[in-house]
Design a protein around this motif. Structure first.
Motif, mmCIF file in Angstrom:
data_model
loop_
_atom_site.group_PDB
_atom_site.id
_atom_site.type_symbol
_atom_site.label_atom_id
_atom_site.label_comp_id
_atom_site.label_asym_id
_atom_site.label_seq_id
_atom_site.Cartn_x
_atom_site.Cartn_y
_atom_site.Cartn_z
ATOM 1 N N GLY A 1 0.805 -1.217 0.000
ATOM 2 C CA GLY A 1 0.000 0.000 0.000
ATOM 3 C C GLY A 1 0.834 1.262 0.000
ATOM 4 N N THR A 2 1.945 1.246 0.736
ATOM 5 C CA THR A 2 2.811 2.417 0.790
ATOM 6 C C THR A 2 3.388 2.732 -0.575
ATOM 7 O OG1 THR A 2 3.377 1.870 3.078
ATOM 8 C CG2 THR A 2 4.821 3.407 1.938
ATOM 9 N N PHE B 1 0.592 4.287 -2.752
ATOM 10 C CA PHE B 1 0.244 5.650 -2.355
ATOM 11 C C PHE B 1 1.373 6.633 -2.622
ATOM 12 C CE2 PHE B 1 -3.550 4.055 -0.716
ATOM 13 C CZ PHE B 1 -4.346 5.093 -0.299
ATOM 14 N N PRO C 1 -0.077 9.570 -6.596
ATOM 15 C CA PRO C 1 -0.354 11.012 -6.611
ATOM 16 C C PRO C 1 0.319 11.783 -7.748
ATOM 17 C CG PRO C 1 -0.010 10.290 -4.368
ATOM 18 C CD PRO C 1 0.333 9.130 -5.243
ATOM 19 N N SER D 1 -7.362 13.038 -0.399
ATOM 20 C CA SER D 1 -7.373 11.603 -0.720
ATOM 21 C C SER D 1 -6.269 10.842 0.002
ATOM 22 C CB SER D 1 -7.217 11.411 -2.233
ATOM 23 O OG SER D 1 -5.890 11.717 -2.653
ATOM 24 N N CYS D 2 -5.282 11.554 0.550
ATOM 25 C CA CYS D 2 -4.191 10.885 1.278
ATOM 26 C C CYS D 2 -4.664 10.336 2.616
ATOM 27 C CB CYS D 2 -3.037 11.858 1.512
ATOM 28 S SG CYS D 2 -2.176 12.393 0.017
ATOM 29 N N MET E 1 0.633 5.095 4.719
ATOM 30 C CA MET E 1 0.111 5.522 3.423
ATOM 31 C C MET E 1 -0.033 7.043 3.378
ATOM 32 S SD MET E 1 -2.762 2.614 2.643
ATOM 33 C CE MET E 1 -2.395 0.869 2.824
ATOM 34 N N CYS F 1 1.889 9.349 0.618
ATOM 35 C CA CYS F 1 1.080 10.161 -0.286
ATOM 36 C C CYS F 1 1.416 11.643 -0.153
ATOM 37 C CB CYS F 1 -0.395 9.910 0.004
ATOM 38 S SG CYS F 1 -1.541 10.792 -1.079
#
Length: 271
Positions: free
Chosen positions: A177-178, A181, A185, A202-203, A210, A214
């Motif tokens: 996930g990291t 993210f 962007p 959205s971050c 995450m 982001c």
């Protein structure tokens, strides 16, 4: 007296490895990889994450002599402590940016509806493409961070199919996930469709790592908007924690169950 996990030689090795990873990641610095009109921004956090995975005893056996299961458990507990100052720093950015946050109030509140997008995108793939069973309910009703995992654990238990689904997504999100993210962007910003305030909001998905990845990418893109980005992202993250559990409990989870009952009635009855 036997060494405790906090002061044993294994923990000293853990700190040494972490320090080495941090130094190497900072020496590499921020890298920009142009892709057409966009650019992928690689942050030191990503290198550190990748090196941490590579040095996992399950991958690199040599580190298993130092990173014993007890040390790994200790390291897991330290994550919460280590992320606390970071979250506190985000809290201090909300105050100075209170007016832009108030101006974006309706968007901040309504953004929680966007989390239902996980159902729209993931449910058809899980049921019709992958042929998943009741694991689908736990896997797709949210992004499955800690509050969402707790909800499934309370209602179904983690040893249930729904529990297996939520744990699978939780583990996957923790691992990659990291990266996602951090990479998304800049690519989305390059499209020129979304305002920087929308991207900042959205971050805030309820995950500290995450959130850091982001916002780090956005701040690198637009450093002059750093305070605004951090303020909106921090406020969004707080609201996600405050409202996300209730949206999951009263909207997302019942909706996912209803969809699964319609799509796979034979499997739903077995549950």
């Amino acid at each position: 007296m036997r060494d405790t996990p906090a002061f044993g030689s294994g923990t000293l090795a853990l700190h040494a490895i972490v320090l080495m990873i941090v130094c190497i990641a900072e020496m590499i610095g921020v890298l920009r990889l142009p892709i057409g009109i966009a650019a992928i921004i690689l942050l030191p956090m990503l290198y550190a994450f990748a090196m941490g995975i590579a040095l996992n005893p399950n991958i690199t056996r040599a580190t298993g002599r130092f990173l014993t299961p007890g040390v790994q458990k200790f390291a897991g507990g330290m994550i919460t402590i280590a992320i606390t100052p970071f979250v506190a720093k985000f809290g201090t950015t909300v105050g100075p940016q209170i007016q832009p946050i108030i101006d974006a109030g309706p968007a901040l509140i309504l953004q929680e509806i966007g989390n239902l997008g996980t159902i729209v995108v993931a449910f058809p793939i899980a049921v019709f493409l992958l042929g998943m069973g009741r694991e689908t309910v736990g896997a797709v009703y949210s992004i499955d961070r800690e509050p969402n995992l707790a909800l499934i654990a309370e209602k179904y238990g983690l040893d249930s199919p729904e529990g297996a689904g939520v744990m699978g997504v939780y583990a996957t999100g923790t691992l990659i996930g990291t990266f996602v993210f951090a990479l998304m962007p800049p690519l989305i910003h390059a499209l020129g469709v979304f305002d920087i305030r929308a991207l900042a909001m959205s971050c805030g998905v309820g995950s500290g790592s995450m959130l850091a990845a982001c916002t780090g990418a956005l701040v690198t893109l637009i450093p002059e908007q750093k305070d605004l980005i951090l303020g909106l992202a921090g406020a969004s993250n707080v609201l996600t924690y405050a409202t996300g559990l209730y949206v999951g409990m009263f909207v997302a989870l019942p909706l996912t169950e209803w969809l699964f009952r319609k799509a796979r009635p034979e499997l739903y009855k077995l549950g």
